[in-house]
Design a protein around this motif. Structure first.
Motif, PDB file in Angstrom:
ATOM      1  N   ASN A  21     -67.629   0.520   1.998  1.00 22.59           N
ATOM      2  CA  ASN A  21     -67.843  -0.441   3.077  1.00 22.59           C
ATOM      3  C   ASN A  21     -66.755  -1.513   3.012  1.00 22.59           C
ATOM      4  O   ASN A  21     -65.969  -1.570   2.064  1.00 22.59           O
ATOM      5  CB  ASN A  21     -69.245  -1.056   2.995  1.00 22.59           C
ATOM      6  CG  ASN A  21     -69.499  -1.709   1.638  1.00 22.59           C
ATOM      7  OD1 ASN A  21     -68.605  -2.292   1.027  1.00 22.59           O
ATOM      8  ND2 ASN A  21     -70.736  -1.611   1.157  1.00 22.59           N
ATOM      9  N   TRP A  22     -66.728  -2.381   4.008  1.00 21.69           N
ATOM     10  CA  TRP A  22     -65.652  -3.370   4.060  1.00 21.69           C
ATOM     11  C   TRP A  22     -65.780  -4.416   2.950  1.00 21.69           C
ATOM     12  O   TRP A  22     -64.785  -4.963   2.485  1.00 21.69           O
ATOM     13  CB  TRP A  22     -65.599  -4.033   5.434  1.00 21.69           C
ATOM     14  CG  TRP A  22     -64.752  -3.248   6.379  1.00 21.69           C
ATOM     15  CD1 TRP A  22     -65.155  -2.514   7.448  1.00 21.69           C
ATOM     16  CD2 TRP A  22     -63.336  -3.099   6.305  1.00 21.69           C
ATOM     17  NE1 TRP A  22     -64.079  -1.908   8.047  1.00 21.69           N
ATOM     18  CE2 TRP A  22     -62.941  -2.255   7.376  1.00 21.69           C
ATOM     19  CE3 TRP A  22     -62.349  -3.588   5.448  1.00 21.69           C
ATOM     20  CZ2 TRP A  22     -61.612  -1.901   7.601  1.00 21.69           C
ATOM     21  CZ3 TRP A  22     -61.023  -3.232   5.671  1.00 21.69           C
ATOM     22  CH2 TRP A  22     -60.663  -2.406   6.736  1.00 21.69           C
ATOM     23  N   THR A  81     -64.079  -2.821   0.085  1.00 25.17           N
ATOM     24  CA  THR A  81     -62.646  -2.715   0.376  1.00 25.17           C
ATOM     25  C   THR A  81     -61.961  -4.068   0.297  1.00 25.17           C
ATOM     26  O   THR A  81     -60.849  -4.189  -0.240  1.00 25.17           O
ATOM     27  CB  THR A  81     -62.440  -2.097   1.769  1.00 25.17           C
ATOM     28  OG1 THR A  81     -63.080  -0.810   1.801  1.00 25.17           O
ATOM     29  CG2 THR A  81     -60.962  -1.922   2.073  1.00 25.17           C
ATOM     30  N   ASP A  82     -62.611  -5.107   0.815  1.00 27.28           N
ATOM     31  CA  ASP A  82     -62.051  -6.464   0.727  1.00 27.28           C
ATOM     32  C   ASP A  82     -61.823  -6.858  -0.725  1.00 27.28           C
ATOM     33  O   ASP A  82     -60.788  -7.441  -1.082  1.00 27.28           O
ATOM     34  CB  ASP A  82     -62.992  -7.477   1.381  1.00 27.28           C
ATOM     35  CG  ASP A  82     -62.986  -7.381   2.899  1.00 27.28           C
ATOM     36  OD1 ASP A  82     -62.172  -6.603   3.438  1.00 27.28           O
ATOM     37  OD2 ASP A  82     -63.785  -8.077   3.540  1.00 27.28           O
ATOM     38  N   TYR A 130     -65.975   2.785   9.421  1.00 30.17           N
ATOM     39  CA  TYR A 130     -65.902   2.615   7.974  1.00 30.17           C
ATOM     40  C   TYR A 130     -64.433   2.424   7.609  1.00 30.17           C
ATOM     41  O   TYR A 130     -63.528   2.798   8.371  1.00 30.17           O
ATOM     42  CB  TYR A 130     -66.475   3.848   7.255  1.00 30.17           C
ATOM     43  CG  TYR A 130     -66.065   5.152   7.876  1.00 30.17           C
ATOM     44  CD1 TYR A 130     -64.847   5.762   7.553  1.00 30.17           C
ATOM     45  CD2 TYR A 130     -66.880   5.771   8.829  1.00 30.17           C
ATOM     46  CE1 TYR A 130     -64.462   6.953   8.147  1.00 30.17           C
ATOM     47  CE2 TYR A 130     -66.497   6.963   9.429  1.00 30.17           C
ATOM     48  CZ  TYR A 130     -65.287   7.542   9.085  1.00 30.17           C
ATOM     49  OH  TYR A 130     -64.899   8.710   9.675  1.00 30.17           O
ATOM     50  N   PRO A 131     -64.138   1.835   6.451  1.00 24.74           N
ATOM     51  CA  PRO A 131     -62.735   1.559   6.090  1.00 24.74           C
ATOM     52  C   PRO A 131     -61.969   2.839   5.762  1.00 24.74           C
ATOM     53  O   PRO A 131     -62.404   3.646   4.956  1.00 24.74           O
ATOM     54  CB  PRO A 131     -62.855   0.682   4.834  1.00 24.74           C
ATOM     55  CG  PRO A 131     -64.268   0.208   4.803  1.00 24.74           C
ATOM     56  CD  PRO A 131     -65.080   1.259   5.478  1.00 24.74           C
ATOM     57  N   ARG A 156     -57.504  -5.648  11.738  1.00 22.55           N
ATOM     58  CA  ARG A 156     -58.482  -6.170  10.778  1.00 22.55           C
ATOM     59  C   ARG A 156     -57.923  -7.426  10.130  1.00 22.55           C
ATOM     60  O   ARG A 156     -56.918  -7.374   9.407  1.00 22.55           O
ATOM     61  CB  ARG A 156     -58.794  -5.126   9.699  1.00 22.55           C
ATOM     62  CG  ARG A 156     -59.969  -5.509   8.773  1.00 22.55           C
ATOM     63  CD  ARG A 156     -61.285  -5.283   9.461  1.00 22.55           C
ATOM     64  NE  ARG A 156     -62.415  -5.662   8.606  1.00 22.55           N
ATOM     65  CZ  ARG A 156     -63.692  -5.492   8.946  1.00 22.55           C
ATOM     66  NH1 ARG A 156     -63.996  -4.932  10.112  1.00 22.55           N
ATOM     67  NH2 ARG A 156     -64.672  -5.866   8.137  1.00 22.55           N
ATOM     68  N   SER A 215     -63.570  -9.949   5.828  1.00 23.64           N
ATOM     69  CA  SER A 215     -62.668  -9.485   6.874  1.00 23.64           C
ATOM     70  C   SER A 215     -63.450  -9.138   8.130  1.00 23.64           C
ATOM     71  O   SER A 215     -64.658  -8.889   8.092  1.00 23.64           O
ATOM     72  CB  SER A 215     -61.872  -8.272   6.389  1.00 23.64           C
ATOM     73  OG  SER A 215     -62.738  -7.166   6.173  1.00 23.64           O
TER      74      SER A 215
END
Length: 652
Positions: free
Chosen positions: A270-271, A274-275, A383-384, A427, A435
């Motif tokens: 998920n973001w 990822t962040d 999704y990323p 993004r 983000s």
């Protein structure tokens, strides 16, 4: 009577078979060979008659297995390239994809008889494409106009996260394409249908206990069937982003793998995750914290700037004029602020993250924005997928106003980004608040305005002045192409318009700090005289010389990237020795929903005739249902320019 009925039915079936391709299987019929036209698309060079795929995850090896069949009718010589087949195979870490069980045949009619030639092993090749890809290719033999080629093979891959994308649409039309899948329940994929074409078959069932293990564990399978028929060819045309945004296909992205022992492996992140990873990434997040490296780069004069906007402009100009982009797009590899400072050159991320550090150092609120360029395709929003991003710009916020910045091109002004970046959204990486997606749109529209004043002379010539003013992306393109050699610029006009003479060119760039490009020059040329009459084409410069929209049907949007306006004004002055006897009629056209306007207006006052021609596109993008209307709109633009003539008569 019954015998006659049977004969009639047989004859009817024979006629049907002679007028229809076989789209049911790989068998080549007599009709497939004898029919040499495709009425649905007379421009087609070849057509796929039948395509079938069956993909599953093998219950023993757990490799991905795809059995693939394809039959193609070659209509003319331009379709011969369909016999050259290339398949890209991936390899990584000692594992690799492979092709087995290849069977390929070319079928022709020769001297009234059916002739079949099978592919020989000598016509199969493999070559290395790059570090991770091999090209498996073969060339079918004895190709002629009217040939039917068939081939089938088994594709095997150990990379189950790359479940095969099925491409319904390609550069030639297809009559039938079907994809069947069997996916064990412990593999959870995101499945996405891309493109505007609709499925004719979309079925899903559950097959119980399709995978069994030695320890007694088992899994059910989701069995899917997806099919399309009468699929138009995908032909690229002006005003579009990457073709892969619109080619109709089904894509798979592995989300979760559930082990038979109860373990769960989340493949798709998920973001939030990822962040966190990007924040600590050495080629991205850590490069956002290099303020110590940039503190001595800026001239102390910066401290004298009046406000934050002037300060940000100063920093932006400093970076774009002192550091050169090396034409590399990479944004998560080999990024070093230290190296770009030392070498005065760097990739997209290095240039713009250097700008980021300088802006942050001097108190300007700034955020990196990851995006994909127009040629690279849209980014998945569900999704990323970090690999889909290939560019980074910045967003600064000053006094409540937002500005997108890119310092890779010295022709860019503050608040402008390259045309290639106008790909709808990006993004924004805000590592404090998380983000989020941001729309990427130009703040202002663009325009080209020609203003011409000409005088008709008694010696059969005209003289005058031309002023062309460009704003927005039209001005940016002009700045990028501009050379400071007047003779070189005049040469370009002379080559484009050989019948006219140009001189005394003057160029103004960014007048009054606005994104404006203006060219002024003198112009002269001969008049067309027949007898005692002069025929004058008032459109010395034409906005469009032909209609850029030529398809019978377009299956993807018309994407200009920005709103555009074209304005053409000409003032024609004649002496008392001429009398204007024929002038054009006023015309106007509107696109539906007030999305476009065309206005052509002539005004005559004695020996002076003024023509105003305006074309406005009020949308940046038009959906496919606008296509027939837009095509007609362009036809009207071209017709007015090509068919407008002013007739003058010499006085006795």
């Amino acid at each position: 009577m019954r015998i006659l009925v049977v004969i009639a039915l047989l004859f009817t079936n024979f006629l049907v078979s002679q007028n229809q391709f076989n789209t049911k299987d790989l068998t080549t019929t007599r009709a497939d060979l004898e029919l040499n036209e495709f009425k649905q698309d007379t421009t087609a060079n070849a057509v796929v008659l039948y395509e079938y795929g069956n993909a599953k995850i093998d219950e023993k090896s757990f490799n991905l297995i795809l059995n693939y069949n394809k039959k193609i009718k070659i209509l003319n010589r331009n379709g011969f390239n369909q016999a050259n087949v290339k398949i890209y195979l991936y390899n990584s870490g000692g594992n690799k994809e492979k092709i087995t069980n290849l069977i390929a045949t070319t079928t022709n009619i020769e001297d009234g008889k059916v002739s079949r030639i099978k592919l020989d092993d000598s016509q199969i090749f493999e070559e290395k494409a790059d570090e991770n890809h091999t090209i498996f290719k073969f060339i079918l033999p004895n190709i002629k106009e009217g040939s039917v080629i068939t081939y089938s093979y088994t594709f095997e891959s150990p990379f189950i996260y790359k479940f095969n994308t099925w491409r319904f649409q390609e550069e030639i039309p297809k009559l039938y394409s079907e994809y069947n899948t069997s996916i064990p329940g412990n593999y959870d994929y995101n499945i996405k249908l891309v493109g505007e074409l609709k499925l004719d078959a979309n079925e899903s069932t559950i097959k119980k206990g399709c995978v069994e293990r030695n320890n007694g564990a088992s899994a059910d399978c989701t069995v899917g069937k997806y099919a399309m028929q009468d699929i138009p060819a995908f032909i690229e045309e002006d005003y579009m982003t990457s073709a892969k945004n619109y080619l109709s296909r089904i894509e798979y992205e592995l989300k979760v793998v559930k082990g038979f022992d109860g373990t769960v492996n989340n493949i798709t992140k998920n973001w939030e995750t990822t962040d966190s990873e990007l924040r600590t990434d050495s080629d991205f997040g850590k490069q956002l914290k290099k303020e110590s490296l940039v503190k001595k780069l800026i001239d102390p004069e910066l401290l004298n700037q009046k406000n934050d906007l002037d300060k940000a402009n100063y920093i932006f100009d400093f970076v774009k004029n002192n550091y050169n982009w090396n034409n590399y797009y990479r944004i998560f590899k080999d990024v070093s602020i230290k190296e770009v400072i030392e070498q005065k050159s760097g990739n997209v991320a290095e240039i713009n993250l250097l700008l980021y550090n300088l802006l942050i150092k001097h108190g300007i609120q700034t955020y990196p924005v990851l995006l994909s360029t127009r040629n690279n395709g849209f980014i998945t929003k569900l999704y990323p997928v970090i690999s889909e991003f290939n560019y980074v710009i910045l967003r600064v916020e000053i006094d409540g106003e937002s500005y997108f910045l890119d310092a890779t091109d010295s022709a860019l002004n503050f608040g402008e980004i390259p045309f290639k970046c106008l790909n709808q959204y990006g993004r924004e990486m805000d590592f404090k608040n998380g983000s989020h997606w941001v729309d990427i749109k130009p703040k202002t529209s663009s325009a080209i305005q020609h203003k011409i004043i000409v005088k008709l002379n008694d010696d059969g010539t005209f003289t005058g002045t031309l002023t062309t003013a460009k704003t927005g992306y039209n001005a940016l393109k002009a700045r990028q192409n501009y050379t400071r050699d007047d003779q070189d610029n005049l040469k370009q006009f002379k080559e484009k318009y050989p019948d006219y003479t140009f001189g005394d060119i003057e160029v103004e760039i960014n007048k009054n700090n606005k994104s404006l490009f203006t060219e002024t020059m003198s112009i002269s040329g001969p008049l067309t005289t027949i007898g005692n009459k002069i025929y004058l084409d008032p459109f010395i410069f034409k906005i469009f010389t032909k209609n850029p929209l030529q398809l019978n049907k377009r299956t993807y949007p018309i994407d200009f990237g920005y709103k555009n306006n074209f304005i053409y004004n000409i003032k024609i002055e004649s002496s008392d020795n001429y009398k204007i006897i024929e002038t054009p009629q006023e015309k106007s056209y509107k696109l539906s929903n007030n999305s476009g306007l065309l206005v052509f207006k002539p005004i005559q006052k004695e020996n002076i005739l003024e023509l105003s021609f305006r074309v406005h596109f009020y949308n940046t993008m038009y959906t496919t249902n606008y296509y027939p209307e837009l095509k007609s709109f362009y036809n009207d633009i071209v017709k007015i320019q090509n068919n407008t003539v002013i007739v003058l008569e010499k006085n006795n």
